[in-house]
Enzyme design. Structure first.
Site, PDB file in Angstrom:
ATOM      1  CG  HIS A   1      43.354 -18.740  43.803  1.00 15.00           C
ATOM      2  ND1 HIS A   1      42.211 -18.617  44.808  1.00 15.00           N
ATOM      3  CD2 HIS A   1      43.356 -17.307  43.366  1.00 15.00           C
ATOM      4  CE1 HIS A   1      41.569 -17.593  44.772  1.00 15.00           C
ATOM      5  NE2 HIS A   1      42.204 -16.730  44.049  1.00 15.00           N
TER       6      HIS A   1
ATOM      7  CD  GLU B   1      44.881 -14.293  42.257  1.00 14.20           C
ATOM      8  OE1 GLU B   1      44.153 -13.706  42.317  1.00 14.20           O
ATOM      9  OE2 GLU B   1      44.875 -15.359  41.455  1.00 14.20           O
ATOM     10  CG  HIS B   2      44.600 -14.063  46.910  1.00 15.44           C
ATOM     11  ND1 HIS B   2      43.885 -12.943  47.052  1.00 15.44           N
ATOM     12  CD2 HIS B   2      44.307 -14.927  46.225  1.00 15.44           C
ATOM     13  CE1 HIS B   2      42.955 -13.422  46.354  1.00 15.44           C
ATOM     14  NE2 HIS B   2      43.015 -14.633  46.104  1.00 15.44           N
TER      15      HIS B   2
END
Length: 134
Positions: free
Chosen positions: A72, A75-76
């Protein structure tokens, strides 16, 4: 991060494969020399836009216990810059020149099995080339 080998469909028993959804008859499937798989379906409306979905087959299930949240987090990071556009501000400026909004026309999500990036962008060879470079 661990790597999963093979597609989900290749691991299914034959009876389960028969239950997979049929592909749209106009879908074109291809693979680049580097192994990157492409699924393409031309849209009729809107004729001046295209949508791209990049499914990176890595999600939270691929993390070790001491890596929880890494997929996650990565992802950013993708939206914070690239080799060509070094900062998030440069990427936002580029998207603005293409008529795109950062966050409105781009998005991403991470689940157990995948990290998926989405983008709605203007069509046209020069514009598509820039969008793909993002």
């Amino acid at each position: 991060v661990r790597s999963r080998q093979g597609s989900e469909a290749s691991k299914m028993p034959p009876a389960a494969k028969d239950k997979l959804l049929e592909s749209h008859p106009r879908v074109v499937r291809s693979q680049l020399p580097n192994g990157f798989k492409i699924v393409y379906l031309e849209n009729e409306y809107p004729n001046d836009r295209f949508s791209a979905f990049l499914d990176v087959a890595v999600g939270s299930i691929d993390e070790e216990d001491d890596q929880q949240g890494l997929a996650h987090y990565l992802e950013h990071l993708v939206f914070l810059g690239t080799e060509k556009w070094k900062t998030a501000e440069e990427m936002k400026d580029l998207m603005g020149t293409l008529g795109m909004s950062f966050g409105g026309d781009t998005n991403a999500s991470t689940d157990h099995r995948s990290t998926i990036y989405t983008m709605d962008a203007p069509a046209g060879k020069d514009k598509v080339k820039l969008v793909v470079e993002i």
